[in-house]
Design a protein around this motif. Sequence first.
Motif, PDB file in Angstrom:
ATOM      1  N   LYS A 197       0.836  -1.205   0.000  1.00 23.16           N
ATOM      2  CA  LYS A 197       0.000   0.000   0.000  1.00 23.16           C
ATOM      3  C   LYS A 197       0.871   1.255   0.000  1.00 23.16           C
ATOM      4  CE  LYS A 197      -3.991  -1.736   2.667  1.00 23.16           C
ATOM      5  NZ  LYS A 197      -4.732  -1.558   3.940  1.00 23.16           N
ATOM      6  N   LEU A 198       1.846   1.274   0.918  1.00 23.78           N
ATOM      7  CA  LEU A 198       2.673   2.465   1.129  1.00 23.78           C
ATOM      8  C   LEU A 198       3.509   2.818  -0.098  1.00 23.78           C
ATOM      9  CD1 LEU A 198       3.812   4.624   3.107  1.00 23.78           C
ATOM     10  CD2 LEU A 198       5.521   2.935   3.778  1.00 23.78           C
ATOM     11  N   PHE A 199       4.133   1.825  -0.712  1.00 27.64           N
ATOM     12  CA  PHE A 199       5.087   2.085  -1.791  1.00 27.64           C
ATOM     13  C   PHE A 199       4.435   2.171  -3.174  1.00 27.64           C
ATOM     14  CE2 PHE A 199       8.053   1.137   1.488  1.00 27.64           C
ATOM     15  CZ  PHE A 199       9.277   1.682   1.092  1.00 27.64           C
ATOM     16  N   PHE A 200       3.221   1.638  -3.306  1.00 29.83           N
ATOM     17  CA  PHE A 200       2.617   1.617  -4.634  1.00 29.83           C
ATOM     18  C   PHE A 200       1.199   2.199  -4.665  1.00 29.83           C
ATOM     19  CE2 PHE A 200       5.806  -1.783  -4.587  1.00 29.83           C
ATOM     20  CZ  PHE A 200       6.595  -1.386  -5.663  1.00 29.83           C
ATOM     21  N   ARG A 211       0.546   5.901  -3.857  1.00 29.06           N
ATOM     22  CA  ARG A 211       1.124   6.797  -4.854  1.00 29.06           C
ATOM     23  C   ARG A 211       0.293   6.834  -6.140  1.00 29.06           C
ATOM     24  NH1 ARG A 211       6.464   7.903  -3.310  1.00 29.06           N
ATOM     25  NH2 ARG A 211       6.983   8.570  -5.414  1.00 29.06           N
ATOM     26  N   ILE A 212      -0.529   5.809  -6.359  1.00 28.52           N
ATOM     27  CA  ILE A 212      -1.262   5.684  -7.621  1.00 28.52           C
ATOM     28  C   ILE A 212      -2.700   6.178  -7.526  1.00 28.52           C
ATOM     29  CG2 ILE A 212      -2.124   4.040  -9.339  1.00 28.52           C
ATOM     30  CD1 ILE A 212       0.320   2.290  -8.660  1.00 28.52           C
ATOM     31  N   PHE A 213      -3.386   5.817  -6.436  1.00 26.74           N
ATOM     32  CA  PHE A 213      -4.826   6.062  -6.349  1.00 26.74           C
ATOM     33  C   PHE A 213      -5.152   7.236  -5.425  1.00 26.74           C
ATOM     34  CE2 PHE A 213      -4.357   1.521  -7.339  1.00 26.74           C
ATOM     35  CZ  PHE A 213      -5.093   1.459  -8.520  1.00 26.74           C
ATOM     36  N   ALA A 214      -6.113   8.069  -5.852  1.00 31.66           N
ATOM     37  CA  ALA A 214      -6.520   9.248  -5.083  1.00 31.66           C
ATOM     38  C   ALA A 214      -7.615   8.868  -4.101  1.00 31.66           C
ATOM     39  CB  ALA A 214      -6.988  10.352  -6.015  1.00 31.66           C
ATOM     40  N   LYS A 215      -7.277   8.065  -3.113  1.00 35.09           N
ATOM     41  CA  LYS A 215      -8.209   7.669  -2.056  1.00 35.09           C
ATOM     42  C   LYS A 215      -7.423   7.514  -0.761  1.00 35.09           C
ATOM     43  CE  LYS A 215      -9.194   3.306  -1.663  1.00 35.09           C
ATOM     44  NZ  LYS A 215      -9.759   1.942  -1.823  1.00 35.09           N
ATOM     45  N   TYR A 257      -3.809   6.785   8.736  1.00 34.38           N
ATOM     46  CA  TYR A 257      -4.558   7.065   7.515  1.00 34.38           C
ATOM     47  C   TYR A 257      -3.733   7.971   6.603  1.00 34.38           C
ATOM     48  CZ  TYR A 257      -8.492   5.192  10.140  1.00 34.38           C
ATOM     49  OH  TYR A 257      -9.317   4.368  10.873  1.00 34.38           O
ATOM     50  N   LEU A 258      -3.490   7.508   5.377  1.00 33.63           N
ATOM     51  CA  LEU A 258      -2.703   8.254   4.399  1.00 33.63           C
ATOM     52  C   LEU A 258      -3.564   8.571   3.188  1.00 33.63           C
ATOM     53  CD1 LEU A 258       0.618   6.172   4.430  1.00 33.63           C
ATOM     54  CD2 LEU A 258       0.015   8.123   5.865  1.00 33.63           C
ATOM     55  N   ARG A 259      -3.471   9.803   2.721  1.00 35.74           N
ATOM     56  CA  ARG A 259      -4.229  10.228   1.546  1.00 35.74           C
ATOM     57  C   ARG A 259      -3.450   9.912   0.280  1.00 35.74           C
ATOM     58  NH1 ARG A 259      -4.175  16.229   2.823  1.00 35.74           N
ATOM     59  NH2 ARG A 259      -2.119  15.494   3.506  1.00 35.74           N
ATOM     60  N   GLY A 260      -4.117   9.278  -0.673  1.00 34.86           N
ATOM     61  CA  GLY A 260      -3.463   8.924  -1.923  1.00 34.86           C
ATOM     62  C   GLY A 260      -3.090  10.137  -2.751  1.00 34.86           C
ATOM     63  N   ARG A 261      -2.025   9.983  -3.515  1.00 31.64           N
ATOM     64  CA  ARG A 261      -1.517  11.030  -4.412  1.00 31.64           C
ATOM     65  C   ARG A 261      -1.203  12.331  -3.683  1.00 31.64           C
ATOM     66  NH1 ARG A 261      -5.096  10.601  -9.991  1.00 31.64           N
ATOM     67  NH2 ARG A 261      -4.482   8.482 -10.567  1.00 31.64           N
ATOM     68  N   THR A 262      -0.726  12.225  -2.481  1.00 29.40           N
ATOM     69  CA  THR A 262      -0.229  13.378  -1.727  1.00 29.40           C
ATOM     70  C   THR A 262       1.175  13.035  -1.243  1.00 29.40           C
ATOM     71  OG1 THR A 262      -0.948  12.648   0.465  1.00 29.40           O
ATOM     72  CG2 THR A 262      -2.595  13.779  -0.903  1.00 29.40           C
ATOM     73  N   SER A 263       1.733  13.909  -0.450  1.00 30.59           N
ATOM     74  CA  SER A 263       3.062  13.647   0.119  1.00 30.59           C
ATOM     75  C   SER A 263       2.988  12.755   1.360  1.00 30.59           C
ATOM     76  CB  SER A 263       3.741  14.971   0.485  1.00 30.59           C
ATOM     77  OG  SER A 263       2.981  15.649   1.470  1.00 30.59           O
TER      78      SER A 263
END
Length: 257
Positions: A28-31, A34-38, A54-60
């Motif tokens: 999840k973290l490495f791929f 970085r790919i999905f905006a969720k 909780y991490l937001r996709g396509r952010t830093s």
Amino acid sequence: MKKLAATLAYFAKFLSAIPELGLVNTFKLFFLVRIFAKEFLLEFKRNNIKLSVYLRGRTSDSDIFRTIFINEEYKLPKKHKPKFILDAGANIGMSALFFYFLYPDAIIIALEPDKNIFKQLIKNTRGFERIYPTNAALWKNAGLIQFNSEKSTLGGSVKISDQNDETFMDVELTIESLTIEKLKEKYNIPYFDFLKIDIEGAELEVFNEDIDLSATNMIAIELHDHKKSGCGEAFFQACSSQKFNYAVSGENIIAYK
């Protein structure tokens, strides 16, 4: 050749993260992040305590997590055991959580000005009684400032604006500003013996003031001279009266006594 080397280095980091995070979380973290905006949930244990991050996709967010929990850029000299930590620019709460486990007796004031990022900070630190999330900006004086969060996923920037100034118009961008002294008053803290500061160039104004660092044993700061000239000069000048040693950890300057 360089692209291949970078790919191999990334894969090596991926493998090194598996023992702590597990295969699914690491993937999840490495791929995926970085790919999905969720939003993605990472669940793992640190010091036998379950963490739900909780991490937001396509952010830093994924980069911040890897910098702090995988690269451990805030793993500082072991001889120091701070009691009161100011995490200025706490972002989504990863550094506050890292300090929570690294220093089990410390009170952590997690300061984040961006309202959207602050929601993630609250979400990620909920239930950790020694972490105090605060939606405000560290600044040279206490009051109200305008916060520019146009690039909030990558970190915002601040600009001062007096309430009587004609530019002080957008209520949605108006947030509280606090000084270190005001934060001590607010939380009834006698001193901050550890400052972690990543405030996107506002360190120029903060350290240009007459700041008391006599009780501060450690500072971890990311300087932003590329955004605002003079940040480094202001910081080192403020530290000059103290007997700090200096080191570099990732993008941070570490000052310690």
